[in-house]
Write an enzyme that holds these catalytic residues in place. Structure first.
Site, PDB file in Angstrom:
ATOM      1  N   GLY A 246       0.820  -1.202   0.000  1.00 43.32           N
ATOM      2  CA  GLY A 246       0.000   0.000   0.000  1.00 43.32           C
ATOM      3  C   GLY A 246       0.860   1.261   0.000  1.00 43.32           C
ATOM      4  O   GLY A 246       2.093   1.201   0.075  1.00 43.32           O
TER       5      GLY A 246
ATOM      6  N   ALA B 217      -5.199  -2.377   5.521  1.00 41.59           N
ATOM      7  CA  ALA B 217      -6.510  -1.834   5.895  1.00 41.59           C
ATOM      8  C   ALA B 217      -7.462  -1.887   4.717  1.00 41.59           C
ATOM      9  O   ALA B 217      -7.034  -1.942   3.556  1.00 41.59           O
ATOM     10  CB  ALA B 217      -6.374  -0.388   6.376  1.00 41.59           C
TER      11      ALA B 217
ATOM     12  N   TYR C 197     -16.375   2.906   7.944  1.00 44.63           N
ATOM     13  CA  TYR C 197     -14.905   2.851   7.971  1.00 44.63           C
ATOM     14  C   TYR C 197     -14.387   3.250   9.348  1.00 44.63           C
ATOM     15  O   TYR C 197     -13.560   2.555   9.942  1.00 44.63           O
ATOM     16  CB  TYR C 197     -14.358   3.795   6.888  1.00 44.63           C
ATOM     17  CG  TYR C 197     -12.865   4.032   6.927  1.00 44.63           C
ATOM     18  CD1 TYR C 197     -11.971   3.021   6.605  1.00 44.63           C
ATOM     19  CD2 TYR C 197     -12.352   5.286   7.272  1.00 44.63           C
ATOM     20  CE1 TYR C 197     -10.595   3.248   6.632  1.00 44.63           C
ATOM     21  CE2 TYR C 197     -10.990   5.524   7.306  1.00 44.63           C
ATOM     22  CZ  TYR C 197     -10.108   4.503   6.978  1.00 44.63           C
ATOM     23  OH  TYR C 197      -8.757   4.743   7.009  1.00 44.63           O
TER      24      TYR C 197
HETATM   25  N1  LIG Z   1      -4.685   7.357   2.923  1.00 46.29           N
HETATM   26  C1  LIG Z   1      -5.053   8.173   3.896  1.00 46.29           C
HETATM   27  O1  LIG Z   1      -5.291   9.376   3.676  1.00 46.29           O
HETATM   28  C2  LIG Z   1      -5.179   7.662   5.307  1.00 46.29           C
HETATM   29  C3  LIG Z   1      -5.678   8.549   6.270  1.00 46.29           C
HETATM   30  C4  LIG Z   1      -5.787   8.109   7.592  1.00 46.29           C
HETATM   31  C5  LIG Z   1      -5.382   6.832   7.930  1.00 46.29           C
HETATM   32  N2  LIG Z   1      -4.938   5.994   6.969  1.00 46.29           N
HETATM   33  C6  LIG Z   1      -4.542   4.639   7.386  1.00 46.29           C
HETATM   34  O2  LIG Z   1      -3.216   4.417   6.955  1.00 46.29           O
HETATM   35  C7  LIG Z   1      -3.027   3.020   6.726  1.00 46.29           C
HETATM   36  C8  LIG Z   1      -2.386   2.810   5.361  1.00 46.29           C
HETATM   37  O3  LIG Z   1      -3.263   3.343   4.379  1.00 46.29           O
HETATM   38  P1  LIG Z   1      -2.814   3.556   2.869  1.00 46.29           P
HETATM   39  O4  LIG Z   1      -3.207   4.927   2.504  1.00 46.29           O
HETATM   40  O5  LIG Z   1      -1.419   3.091   2.661  1.00 46.29           O
HETATM   41  O6  LIG Z   1      -3.841   2.556   2.166  1.00 46.29           O
HETATM   42  P2  LIG Z   1      -3.676   1.589   0.923  1.00 46.29           P
HETATM   43  O7  LIG Z   1      -2.736   2.166  -0.068  1.00 46.29           O
HETATM   44  O8  LIG Z   1      -5.059   1.240   0.518  1.00 46.29           O
HETATM   45  O9  LIG Z   1      -2.956   0.320   1.572  1.00 46.29           O
HETATM   46  C9  LIG Z   1      -3.643  -0.621   2.326  1.00 46.29           C
HETATM   47  C10 LIG Z   1      -3.074  -1.969   1.959  1.00 46.29           C
HETATM   48  O10 LIG Z   1      -3.721  -2.975   2.753  1.00 46.29           O
HETATM   49  C11 LIG Z   1      -3.880  -4.100   1.931  1.00 46.29           C
HETATM   50  N3  LIG Z   1      -4.896  -5.007   2.436  1.00 46.29           N
HETATM   51  C12 LIG Z   1      -6.235  -4.915   2.315  1.00 46.29           C
HETATM   52  N4  LIG Z   1      -6.828  -5.970   2.898  1.00 46.29           N
HETATM   53  C13 LIG Z   1      -5.836  -6.748   3.404  1.00 46.29           C
HETATM   54  C14 LIG Z   1      -5.811  -7.986   4.094  1.00 46.29           C
HETATM   55  N5  LIG Z   1      -6.928  -8.649   4.394  1.00 46.29           N
HETATM   56  N6  LIG Z   1      -4.603  -8.479   4.472  1.00 46.29           N
HETATM   57  C15 LIG Z   1      -3.463  -7.829   4.163  1.00 46.29           C
HETATM   58  N7  LIG Z   1      -3.429  -6.677   3.483  1.00 46.29           N
HETATM   59  C16 LIG Z   1      -4.610  -6.131   3.115  1.00 46.29           C
HETATM   60  C17 LIG Z   1      -4.243  -3.545   0.590  1.00 46.29           C
HETATM   61  O11 LIG Z   1      -4.021  -4.509  -0.411  1.00 46.29           O
HETATM   62  P3  LIG Z   1      -4.913  -4.484  -1.749  1.00 46.29           P
HETATM   63  O12 LIG Z   1      -4.481  -3.263  -2.494  1.00 46.29           O
HETATM   64  O13 LIG Z   1      -4.557  -5.772  -2.403  1.00 46.29           O
HETATM   65  O14 LIG Z   1      -6.340  -4.398  -1.300  1.00 46.29           O
HETATM   66  C18 LIG Z   1      -3.300  -2.340   0.492  1.00 46.29           C
HETATM   67  O15 LIG Z   1      -2.071  -2.711  -0.117  1.00 46.29           O
HETATM   68  C19 LIG Z   1      -4.400   2.361   6.904  1.00 46.29           C
HETATM   69  O16 LIG Z   1      -4.486   1.849   8.223  1.00 46.29           O
HETATM   70  C20 LIG Z   1      -5.359   3.524   6.777  1.00 46.29           C
HETATM   71  O17 LIG Z   1      -6.550   3.288   7.491  1.00 46.29           O
HETATM   72  C21 LIG Z   1      -4.816   6.373   5.662  1.00 46.29           C
END
Ligand SMILES: NC(=O)c1ccc[n+]([C@@H]2O[C@H](COP(=O)([O-])OP(=O)(O)OC[C@H]3O[C@@H](n4cnc5c(N)ncnc54)[C@H](OP(=O)(O)O)[C@@H]3O)[C@@H](O)[C@H]2O)c1
Length: 286
Positions: A10, A60, A125
């Site tokens: 991710g 996530a 969420y």
């Molecule tokens: N982006 C933001 O603005 C934001 C803001 C606040 C908090 N966060 C938090 O930051 C963290 C990282 O977010 P991010 O932006 O990097 O999101 P992201 O790019 O969507 O990365 C999340 C990763 O989790 C993987 N995933 C989903 N289901 C899974 C499972 N069952 N087992 C293992 N891996 C799984 C996804 O794989 P697939 O692609 O194959 O589904 C994806 O690679 C998360 O906890 C999110 O809630 C993000």
């Protein structure tokens, strides 16, 4: 020390892997295909073979609107997954750093949310992410860290900064919401903080300092691209209806970093300028 990164493909997971490696750590990054955190047996077997001392859970279900229509699916990843990880950490003595979000709050306060402010998620969420936090903190009261972040952008995933850069390359006005406040935060800054994080039980807020609106951030992006920031037009939340409510106030307070012995993250504008060359976007290098 061996770090296991889940959700390592991710946007944040990729930068966390890079930051830990740059700091000289032994890191095993696992994407969803290599470790699905919703499967307890898969979690146990990954721990048995890799014997991690620290786990950073970047996995996530992050699709906020989709979660509203399938909360059980989001719950499996955002709540059950961290619980499986925390239980296995408890059994093996590993430490867990779990990433969470401002969506655990109602988003209607008139000041930044403190680490111990009452939670009140307004979305599926947010509810599932809160359940994940609670599972980690209850299962690992001494060795679980919940790192809340918000408004992330980075080189390795879709995000608002990249979207605005795409729109800036066109012509004409771009309407952007000017009544939602937050702290734009570079994934690499959060990753660097994780790489230098000492053991700390409880909640920390890893967002950049200062604050702005999506409109303010869009203007800054246009300026960095060399585009005319006046093409960005302020609109209100009601002008751009979304299937799921977005928080009016996503800003998080940072007082608890003092207890960790680290300063809060830098100002969001300084971070965005520093990030620019790494984001792969055109425009000037700040
Ligand atoms: N982006 C933001 O603005 C934001 C803001 C606040 C908090 N966060 C938090 O930051 C963290 C990282 O977010 P991010 O932006 O990097 O999101 P992201 O790019 O969507 O990365 C999340 C990763 O989790 C993987 N995933 C989903 N289901 C899974 C499972 N069952 N087992 C293992 N891996 C799984 C996804 O794989 P697939 O692609 O194959 O589904 C994806 O690679 C998360 O906890 C999110 O809630 C993000």
């Amino acid at each position: 020390m061996t770090y296991l990164i889940t959700g390592a493909r991710g946007m944040l997971g990729r930068d966390v892997t890079a930051a830990l490696r740059a700091a000289g750590h032994d890191v095993v990054p696992l994407g969803r295909d290599a470790l699905d955190i919703t499967r307890p047996s898969a979690v146990r077997s990954a721990f048995a073979s890799l014997r991690p001392r620290t786990v950073v859970n970047c996995a996530a279900y992050t699709a906020v609107d989709a979660a509203e229509h399938d909360e059980p699916a989001a719950h499996r990843v955002n709540a059950d997954g961290p619980r499986h990880l925390a239980e296995t950490c408890a059994a093996t003595g590993a430490r867990l750093v779990h990433i969470s979000t401002d969506y655990v709050f109602a988003g209607d306060a008139d000041a930044p949310y403190a680490e111990n402010a009452p939670t009140h998620p307004r979305t599926a969420y947010g509810r599932t992410k809160l359940a994940g936090e609670q599972a980690v903190l209850e299962t690992l009261p001494e060795t679980g860290t919940v790192l809340r972040t918000a408004w992330l952008y980075g080189a390795h995933g879709p995000n608002f900064v990249a979207t605005m850069a795409g729109l800036a390359s066109g012509d004409g006005p771009v309407d952007v919401v000017a009544d939602q406040y937050g702290q734009p935060t570079w994934t690499a800054d959060v990753a660097a903080r994780i790489a230098s994080l000492p053991p700390f039980p409880g909640v920390l807020h890893a967002t950049c300092a200062g604050g702005t609106t999506w409109y303010g951030l869009a203007r800054e992006v246009f300026t960095l691209l060399g585009a005319d920031p006046d093409r960005v037009r302020p609109v209100t939340t009601v002008d751009i209806p979304r299937p799921t409510p977005r928080p009016a106030n996503s800003t998080l307070a940072h007082a608890r970093w003092a207890a960790v012995g680290l300063p809060p993250l830098r100002h969001w504008r300084e971070a965005l300028h520093a990030a620019w060359p790494a984001l792969g976007l055109p425009g000037r290098t700040a």
